[in-house]
Scaffold this active site. Structure first.
Site, short mmCIF file in Angstrom:
data_model
loop_
_atom_site.label_atom_id
_atom_site.label_comp_id
_atom_site.label_asym_id
_atom_site.label_seq_id
_atom_site.Cartn_x
_atom_site.Cartn_y
_atom_site.Cartn_z
CD GLU A 90 -1.29 -0.22 3.69
OE1 GLU A 90 -2.05 0.74 3.87
OE2 GLU A 90 -1.31 -1.24 4.38
CB CYS B 171 -2.71 -4.16 6.27
SG CYS B 171 -2.16 -2.58 6.90
CG HIS C 217 -3.10 -6.61 10.23
ND1 HIS C 217 -1.90 -6.39 9.60
CD2 HIS C 217 -3.63 -5.39 10.50
CE1 HIS C 217 -1.72 -5.08 9.49
NE2 HIS C 217 -2.75 -4.45 10.02
#
Ligand code: CAA
Length: 373
Positions: free
Chosen positions: A79, A111, A237
């Site tokens: 990103e 992400c 994450h």
């Protein structure tokens, strides 16, 4: 057919700061950063250590001893790309002199982009389209918020490269058993032309947890139809380490998340956006692969905006030897002061040398230039 991660490697910037130093400089109790957010150190990338340089370094490491002619696909999830049109993967192909027969592109959704790349590679192999070839998937990002913002202690930078193949050594993914959740929200975004992300911090935490609940329920429903009802560990994450603990408590109640194993690299590198879930996997396996061989691991990927996916995989037979040296990536870093970090964050031109194997050296005739040693 068994498909999944056959090899994994990491690249990080040369410099880092200690979060307790940053806290003191900001007039904050260090325990807020080290216990409240759960981090210890944060990687600091100078402009020469851009998304391409980190991606190429991680890819070079994962390809050591591997015949690149066996590859048919190169996908980079990021990103924080370096061009509106030319993908990071294209630079990497050139820098590593990878075969011209590759299909090469980038994937983006905050992400989640790295997981999008992984899923594309898995589907490509599982469908038979790969015709026996493997894929190189790289997650690479520079996470920046801005000095003196609440997000400042949750920055970081780094890349994770993975070879995706049949009969994988590290993690065999349960293809077809995943749950997804996507909702249009403004929790975190980065307007075109800005280096620093915008974030609605506390709202983003809630968006993450809401998506996790839906994605996990989808995974659970599909898994139970195949007789799968338990996970030995879960990797999440990791925008900051406490988030993984919040996520685990959200799913499983007030149980202790084995944070040391699954977060030790994240705690010393920080958020690396697309790669942070895979950095957590690398942490877990570098610490506990021996006891986890044959066990099923849950994986939760979250991309602000948002989309997310909960999936799972079984630790492969050679995971121990394939992941034993992953933490070595921290061995040669230099601790810098907060003053030096602030100076680096203000730079727009690369430093003359940074010790990296691949580095961005500047723009000539509107073309980005890289040096490789
Ligand atoms: N000692 C110990 N703990 C302390 C403390 C002290 N002296 N002072 C505060 N704390 C604790 C707080 O109790 C809190 O813990 P809990 O969440 O468990 O209650 C924690 O430290 C953080 O304190 P605050 O909530 O007051 O911190 P903050 O308001 O300054 O900012 C943040 C926290 C919102 C996460 C901010 O760092 C931020 O905006 N980060 C970036 C956004 C982000 O990472 N979002 C995650 C979801 S989005 C995503 O995952 C995508 C992505 O990669 C960005």
């Amino acid at each position: 057919m068994r498909v999944g991660i056959d090899a994994i490697a990491i690249a990080v910037p040369h410099r880092y700061i200690a979060l307790e130093d940053l806290a003191r400089a900001r007039g904050v109790d260090p325990a807020k950063y080290t216990h409240g957010l759960g981090g210890l150190e944060m990687a600091v990338a100078e402009p020469g250590e851009d998304t391409v340089a980190l991606a190429a370094q991680a890819a070079r490491r994962v390809l050591t001893g591997y015949d690149p002619q066996k590859l048919g696909l190169l996908v980079v999830g990021t990103e924080t790309g370096v061009d509106h049109s030319k993908p990071v993967s294209s630079f990497v192909q050139g820098l590593l002199d990878l075969p011209q027969t590759l299909r090469v592109y980038d994937t983006q959704h905050a992400c989640y982009g790295g997981t999008a790349a992984l899923m594309a590679a898995l589907d490509w192999i599982a469908s038979g389209a790969a015709d026996g070839r493997s894929a190189l998937v790289i997650c690479s990002d520079i996470a920046r918020y801005g000095l003196h913002t609440p997000g400042e202690p949750t920055q970081g930078a780094g890349a994770v490269a993975m070879i995706i193949s049949r009969d994988p050594d590290v993690l065999s993914i349960d293809v077809g058993i995943s749950g997804t959740a996507s909702i249009h929200v403004h929790d975190f975004w980065r307007p075109l032309g800005q280096r620093e992300a915008q974030v609605d911090g506390h709202y983003s935490v809630q968006c993450y947890l809401d998506a996790l609940g839906v994605a996990f329920a989808g995974w659970k429903q599909r898994a139970s139809l195949r007789g799968i009802d338990s996970l030995a560990r879960v990797c999440y994450h990791v925008p900051f380490c406490k988030m993984a603990k919040k996520a685990h408590a959200h799913l499983f109640g007030d149980v202790d998340y084995d944070a040391g194993a699954a977060l030790h690299l994240n705690a010393r590198i920080g958020n690396i956006y697309t790669g942070s879930l895979y950095l957590s996997l690398a942490s877990l396996l570098s610490a506990q692969a021996a006891e986890l061989v044959g066990s099923r691991i849950g994986m939760f990927s979250y991309g602000s905006g948002c989309t997310s996916e909960f999936f799972s995989g079984v630790v492969g037979p050679r995971a121990v030897e394939r992941t034993a040296d992953l933490a070595d990536v921290l061995a040669h870093r230099e601790r810098i002061s907060v003053g030096e970090y602030e100076r680096i964050m203000a730079l727009t031109e690369p430093l003359p040398r940074n010790g990296g194997e691949v580095r961005f050296t500047g723009v000539v005739d509107q073309r980005r230039q890289y040096a490789s040693s």
